[in-house]
Design a protein around this motif. Structure first.
Motif, PDB file in Angstrom:
ATOM      1  N   SER A   1       0.819  -1.217   0.000  1.00  0.00           N
ATOM      2  CA  SER A   1       0.000   0.000   0.000  1.00  0.00           C
ATOM      3  C   SER A   1       0.853   1.266   0.000  1.00  0.00           C
ATOM      4  CB  SER A   1      -0.929   0.007   1.212  1.00  0.00           C
ATOM      5  OG  SER A   1      -0.189  -0.008   2.427  1.00  0.00           O
ATOM      6  N   ARG A   2       1.974   1.236   0.679  1.00  0.00           N
ATOM      7  CA  ARG A   2       2.853   2.406   0.732  1.00  0.00           C
ATOM      8  C   ARG A   2       3.328   2.783  -0.676  1.00  0.00           C
ATOM      9  NH1 ARG A   2       6.275   4.762   4.655  1.00  0.00           N
ATOM     10  NH2 ARG A   2       8.307   5.427   3.890  1.00  0.00           N
ATOM     11  N   ASP A   3       3.777   1.789  -1.443  1.00  0.00           N
ATOM     12  CA  ASP A   3       4.242   2.051  -2.804  1.00  0.00           C
ATOM     13  C   ASP A   3       3.089   2.467  -3.714  1.00  0.00           C
ATOM     14  OD1 ASP A   3       6.827   1.286  -2.044  1.00  0.00           O
ATOM     15  OD2 ASP A   3       6.410  -0.824  -2.459  1.00  0.00           O
ATOM     16  N   VAL A   4       1.937   1.836  -3.515  1.00  0.00           N
ATOM     17  CA  VAL A   4       0.771   2.132  -4.344  1.00  0.00           C
ATOM     18  C   VAL A   4       0.378   3.595  -4.229  1.00  0.00           C
ATOM     19  CG1 VAL A   4      -1.731   1.788  -4.511  1.00  0.00           C
ATOM     20  CG2 VAL A   4      -0.196  -0.191  -4.450  1.00  0.00           C
TER      21      VAL A   4
ATOM     22  N   ASP B   1      -7.516  20.922   8.819  1.00  0.00           N
ATOM     23  CA  ASP B   1      -7.031  19.855   7.929  1.00  0.00           C
ATOM     24  C   ASP B   1      -8.173  18.893   7.628  1.00  0.00           C
ATOM     25  OD1 ASP B   1      -5.560  17.997   6.526  1.00  0.00           O
ATOM     26  OD2 ASP B   1      -4.641  17.108   8.310  1.00  0.00           O
ATOM     27  N   TYR B   2      -9.127  19.347   6.782  1.00  0.00           N
ATOM     28  CA  TYR B   2     -10.293  18.491   6.519  1.00  0.00           C
ATOM     29  C   TYR B   2      -9.933  17.267   5.685  1.00  0.00           C
ATOM     30  CZ  TYR B   2     -10.383  21.729   2.475  1.00  0.00           C
ATOM     31  OH  TYR B   2     -10.067  22.518   1.401  1.00  0.00           O
ATOM     32  N   TRP B   3      -8.739  17.223   5.098  1.00  0.00           N
ATOM     33  CA  TRP B   3      -8.305  16.017   4.394  1.00  0.00           C
ATOM     34  C   TRP B   3      -7.786  14.945   5.350  1.00  0.00           C
ATOM     35  CZ3 TRP B   3      -9.873  15.242  -0.296  1.00  0.00           C
ATOM     36  CH2 TRP B   3     -10.004  16.308  -1.206  1.00  0.00           C
ATOM     37  N   GLY B   4      -7.407  15.337   6.569  1.00  0.00           N
ATOM     38  CA  GLY B   4      -6.869  14.365   7.529  1.00  0.00           C
ATOM     39  C   GLY B   4      -5.449  13.939   7.241  1.00  0.00           C
ATOM     40  N   LEU B   5      -4.694  14.729   6.487  1.00  0.00           N
ATOM     41  CA  LEU B   5      -3.339  14.349   6.091  1.00  0.00           C
ATOM     42  C   LEU B   5      -2.368  14.288   7.268  1.00  0.00           C
ATOM     43  CD1 LEU B   5      -3.094  16.716   3.011  1.00  0.00           C
ATOM     44  CD2 LEU B   5      -3.581  14.284   2.947  1.00  0.00           C
ATOM     45  N   SER B   6      -2.587  15.131   8.271  1.00  0.00           N
ATOM     46  CA  SER B   6      -1.651  15.192   9.391  1.00  0.00           C
ATOM     47  C   SER B   6      -1.674  13.925  10.232  1.00  0.00           C
ATOM     48  CB  SER B   6      -1.971  16.407  10.275  1.00  0.00           C
ATOM     49  OG  SER B   6      -3.328  16.392  10.672  1.00  0.00           O
ATOM     50  N   GLY B   7      -2.692  13.077  10.039  1.00  0.00           N
ATOM     51  CA  GLY B   7      -2.742  11.826  10.782  1.00  0.00           C
ATOM     52  C   GLY B   7      -1.522  10.959  10.549  1.00  0.00           C
ATOM     53  N   ARG B   8      -0.939  11.035   9.355  1.00  0.00           N
ATOM     54  CA  ARG B   8       0.260  10.240   9.069  1.00  0.00           C
ATOM     55  C   ARG B   8       1.398  10.620  10.008  1.00  0.00           C
ATOM     56  NH1 ARG B   8       4.093  10.772   3.661  1.00  0.00           N
ATOM     57  NH2 ARG B   8       5.741   9.371   4.402  1.00  0.00           N
ATOM     58  N   GLN B   9       1.683  11.919  10.112  1.00  0.00           N
ATOM     59  CA  GLN B   9       2.790  12.359  10.958  1.00  0.00           C
ATOM     60  C   GLN B   9       2.502  12.081  12.429  1.00  0.00           C
ATOM     61  OE1 GLN B   9       4.248  16.261   9.931  1.00  0.00           O
ATOM     62  NE2 GLN B   9       5.417  16.460  11.829  1.00  0.00           N
ATOM     63  N   GLY B  10       1.224  12.161  12.816  1.00  0.00           N
ATOM     64  CA  GLY B  10       0.871  11.834  14.195  1.00  0.00           C
ATOM     65  C   GLY B  10       1.167  10.381  14.523  1.00  0.00           C
ATOM     66  N   LEU B  11       0.800   9.470  13.613  1.00  0.00           N
ATOM     67  CA  LEU B  11       1.083   8.052  13.837  1.00  0.00           C
ATOM     68  C   LEU B  11       2.584   7.789  13.836  1.00  0.00           C
ATOM     69  CD1 LEU B  11      -1.669   6.385  11.601  1.00  0.00           C
ATOM     70  CD2 LEU B  11      -1.637   6.551  14.095  1.00  0.00           C
ATOM     71  N   GLU B  12       3.306   8.437  12.924  1.00  0.00           N
ATOM     72  CA  GLU B  12       4.760   8.242  12.869  1.00  0.00           C
ATOM     73  C   GLU B  12       5.418   8.719  14.160  1.00  0.00           C
ATOM     74  OE1 GLU B  12       5.483   8.630   8.029  1.00  0.00           O
ATOM     75  OE2 GLU B  12       5.679  10.394   9.314  1.00  0.00           O
ATOM     76  N   TRP B  13       4.931   9.831  14.720  1.00  0.00           N
ATOM     77  CA  TRP B  13       5.511  10.331  15.966  1.00  0.00           C
ATOM     78  C   TRP B  13       5.259   9.345  17.115  1.00  0.00           C
ATOM     79  CZ3 TRP B  13       4.182  11.359  20.917  1.00  0.00           C
ATOM     80  CH2 TRP B  13       5.068  12.119  21.676  1.00  0.00           C
ATOM     81  N   ILE B  14       4.046   8.849  17.209  1.00  0.00           N
ATOM     82  CA  ILE B  14       3.711   7.900  18.275  1.00  0.00           C
ATOM     83  C   ILE B  14       4.619   6.670  18.202  1.00  0.00           C
ATOM     84  CG2 ILE B  14       1.937   6.304  19.100  1.00  0.00           C
ATOM     85  CD1 ILE B  14      -0.148   8.414  18.246  1.00  0.00           C
ATOM     86  N   LEU B  15       4.770   6.101  17.017  1.00  0.00           N
ATOM     87  CA  LEU B  15       5.573   4.890  16.863  1.00  0.00           C
ATOM     88  C   LEU B  15       7.055   5.157  17.111  1.00  0.00           C
ATOM     89  CD1 LEU B  15       3.791   3.435  13.717  1.00  0.00           C
ATOM     90  CD2 LEU B  15       3.709   2.513  16.037  1.00  0.00           C
ATOM     91  N   ALA B  16       7.510   6.373  16.799  1.00  0.00           N
ATOM     92  CA  ALA B  16       8.919   6.712  17.020  1.00  0.00           C
ATOM     93  C   ALA B  16       9.230   6.938  18.496  1.00  0.00           C
ATOM     94  CB  ALA B  16       9.292   7.957  16.215  1.00  0.00           C
ATOM     95  N   HIS B  17       8.209   7.303  19.292  1.00  0.00           N
ATOM     96  CA  HIS B  17       8.440   7.642  20.702  1.00  0.00           C
ATOM     97  C   HIS B  17       7.901   6.593  21.663  1.00  0.00           C
ATOM     98  CE1 HIS B  17       9.156  11.546  18.784  1.00  0.00           C
ATOM     99  NE2 HIS B  17       9.814  11.884  19.880  1.00  0.00           N
TER     100      HIS B  17
ATOM    101  N   LEU C   1       2.566   3.726   6.251  1.00  0.00           N
ATOM    102  CA  LEU C   1       3.648   3.284   7.130  1.00  0.00           C
ATOM    103  C   LEU C   1       4.297   2.030   6.563  1.00  0.00           C
ATOM    104  CD1 LEU C   1       1.800   3.666  10.564  1.00  0.00           C
ATOM    105  CD2 LEU C   1       3.295   5.343   9.440  1.00  0.00           C
ATOM    106  N   SER C   2       5.509   1.736   7.019  1.00  0.00           N
ATOM    107  CA  SER C   2       6.168   0.499   6.599  1.00  0.00           C
ATOM    108  C   SER C   2       5.391  -0.690   7.162  1.00  0.00           C
ATOM    109  CB  SER C   2       7.605   0.466   7.111  1.00  0.00           C
ATOM    110  OG  SER C   2       7.624   0.372   8.525  1.00  0.00           O
ATOM    111  N   PRO C   3       5.484  -1.866   6.544  1.00  0.00           N
ATOM    112  CA  PRO C   3       4.761  -3.040   7.049  1.00  0.00           C
ATOM    113  C   PRO C   3       5.063  -3.346   8.520  1.00  0.00           C
ATOM    114  CG  PRO C   3       5.613  -3.482   4.858  1.00  0.00           C
ATOM    115  CD  PRO C   3       6.171  -2.152   5.268  1.00  0.00           C
ATOM    116  N   THR C   4       6.305  -3.150   8.938  1.00  0.00           N
ATOM    117  CA  THR C   4       6.678  -3.414  10.330  1.00  0.00           C
ATOM    118  C   THR C   4       5.957  -2.469  11.276  1.00  0.00           C
ATOM    119  OG1 THR C   4       8.871  -4.124   9.600  1.00  0.00           O
ATOM    120  CG2 THR C   4       8.608  -3.588  11.938  1.00  0.00           C
ATOM    121  N   GLU C   5       5.924  -1.185  10.928  1.00  0.00           N
ATOM    122  CA  GLU C   5       5.264  -0.198  11.785  1.00  0.00           C
ATOM    123  C   GLU C   5       3.753  -0.395  11.766  1.00  0.00           C
ATOM    124  OE1 GLU C   5       7.414   2.544  13.584  1.00  0.00           O
ATOM    125  OE2 GLU C   5       8.030   0.466  13.349  1.00  0.00           O
TER     126      GLU C   5
END
Length: 527
Positions: free
Chosen positions: A93-96, A432-448, A473-477
């Motif tokens: 899905s990431r590549d797609v 952010d009615y598109w909800g794009l910032s959700g990606r960075q929010g999830l990445e921050w949670i997983l990084a911390h 996100l990557s398959p592992t994350e």
């Protein structure tokens, strides 16, 4: 001089697209619209090669056309993109979705090039045409949405192509220009049914041309028949849902927009307003508060000079090709806007459903630039020269500021406001009615959080923000995330859609937030 400069401009934009396309999150509807394309592709495969289609590993998991909930959206853009996914070997899905964002950007870039050709043709100046294209690129909201808004920005690109082919048909009516324009019209309709406006504009302005160029009348009937026949053929061929019942299914799709009955609300002037009860000024206000002020002032200047020319000698003005061309661009901008206001059409998420009129807005702004330049050159003294110089300086400053904001707010240029401070904008309007910032929010949670399983929740109505952006996100994350209810989650993530007010302390402690242009668009709370 022209070719290398224009080539360099668009070449650099292409490189920029390649460099930036992986930076954006996944918008609200992209997964569903890709599914719409997959359903249509299955239908096509069953019509052309049923045995081969049934051998596909996921064939049974794909809904049938009769179960599709999005049949009112054409797939002339979606189908080629799905085929390119196969060619590129994009399976995860990431590549797609990164590939889809890149292809969306290059489609919009093609539309910007066509806009450049329109402006250069109208003003007989490739320099002014390139300046108009630069204004388009330096429009922060549209810059961001060029990467992922496969509905409104792709439609803008196709509609602009339809206007360009219309100008070619008007200039030189022939079988070739008629076929090109019919193809462009049909393709635009297949992206969004609003493309039928091209039919109306075509017959109105070709008819106007016949009044002033009667020599063309003998060619009109056969070319009109060819235009309608090819347009219908392209619409039906490019939209598999229409194959079984072209007229009935198209009418059903077209009427679905006028019968929109969602009870969704939007944040407008500090209140949650139903999309069924929006005031007339909703679209004009959104256009003004999200467009750089300098562009709006030059647009107003262009509109005033156009009105002056019309009122001064209307008959003589209409006799000129330039006058009729300006009338076309004014109709392109004002017609849809007046129709939405007058018919109280249901729109939401700002003025994105009307993005396709923005090239006309910039063409009229370019007219204002030309007028200001002429005043500055032809008046040595006086207030007119000073005002013209001030407008041109303000335009330069506005373009620099827009470029600065594009860099500063990246990748959240989609929440750009031109005249409102961040604290005011986030209180009065959608963020952010598109909800794009959700990606960075999830990445921050997983990084911390190093836990093997991390539980995350959001508001009930914005669950798609988590599910969509998880796909980037990557398959592992991805495997580490667990989406659950707020009561059971370790983290609560909000993009403030349908919940513009601050959250109570009971929701948890805010440990991370994202701001763009002073507007808070995401918060992560730890429970």
């Amino acid at each position: 001089m022209r070719r290398p400069v224009v080539g360099l401009f668009f070449g650099l934009l292409g490189v920029l697209g390649v460099l930036l396309h992986r930076d954006y999150g996944l918008p609200w509807d992209e997964q569903l619209d890709r599914l719409n394309g997959i359903i249509s592709l299955k239908y096509v495969a069953l019509q052309l090669a049923p045995e081969l289609a049934r051998r596909e590993p996921n064939f049974a998991l794909i809904p049938d056309m009769r179960d599709n909930q999005d049949t009112d959206h054409g797939v002339i853009f979606q189908l080629p993109v799905l085929l390119l996914e196969r060619v590129a070997g994009a399976h995860d899905s990431r590549d797609v979705y990164f590939l889809r964002h890149l292809l969306t950007f290059f489609t919009v870039l093609g539309g910007i090039y066509v806009f450049y050709r329109l402006a250069a043709q109208r003003f007989r100046s490739w320099g002014l045409g390139l300046l108009g294209a630069a204004l388009f690129v330096l429009s922060p909201r549209l810059f961001a949405e060029a990467f992922y808004n496969y509905k409104d920005l792709v439609f803008l690109a196709f509609f602009t192509g339809g206007i360009y082919t219309l100008t070619q048909l008007i200039r030189q009516p022939s079988w070739r220009t008629t076929l090109l324009h019919a193809g462009a019209t049909g393709a635009a309709i297949d992206v969004r049914t609003m493309g039928v406006l091209l039919l109306g504009l075509t017959f109105c302005f070709v008819g106007l041309e016949l009044v002033y160029r009667p020599i063309l009348r003998q060619r009109f009937v056969p070319l009109a028949i060819l235009y309608l026949a090819v347009t219908v053929a392209v619409v039906v061929l490019g939209w598999p849902y229409l194959w079984e019942n072209p007229g009935g299914h198209f009418l059903e799709a077209f009427q679905s927009f006028s019968r929109y009955r969602s009870d969704m609300t939007v944040q407008y002037w500090g209140e949650q307003v139903s999309v069924q009860e929006l005031p007339w000024h909703y679209a004009p206000v959104w256009l003004l508060i999200t467009t750089p002020v300098a562009y709006s002032l030059l647009f107003l200047t262009g509109l005033i000079t156009l009105a002056r020319d019309v009122l001064r000698r209307p008959a003589a003005w209409l006799r000129t090709r330039t006058g009729r061309q300006d009338l076309l661009y004014a109709a392109w901008f004002l017609g849809p806007l007046v129709a939405v206001v007058g018919l109280q059409s249901v729109i939401y998420d700002g003025w994105r459903h009307l993005y396709f009129i923005y090239p006309a807005f910039l063409l009229l702004a370019s007219r204002g630039i030309l007028a200001a330049w002429s005043y500055w050159r032809n008046h040595r003294l006086g207030i007119c020269r000073s005002l013209a110089a001030g407008l041109l300086v303000f335009l330069g400053g506005g373009m620099l500021h827009a470029a600065f904001r594009i860099v500063q707010d990246h990748p959240y240029q989609n929440v750009y406001f031109s005249v409102l401070p961040g604290a005011v904008a986030e209180r009065l309007f959608e963020r952010d009615y598109w909800g794009l910032s959700g990606r960075q929010g999830l990445e921050w949670i997983l990084a911390h959080d190093a836990s093997p399983r991390v539980s995350v929740a959001t508001d009930a109505r914005t669950g798609l923000v988590l599910h969509n952006n998880r796909l980037l996100l990557s398959p592992t994350e991805r495997a580490r995330l667990v989406f659950t209810s707020p009561a059971q989650a370790r983290y609560f993530l909000s993009v403030y859609r349908w919940h513009p007010e601050p959250y109570p302390s009971s929701i948890g402690r805010e440990v991370y937030c994202i701001r763009a242009g002073g507007v808070k668009i995401l918060s992560v709370f730890q429970r």
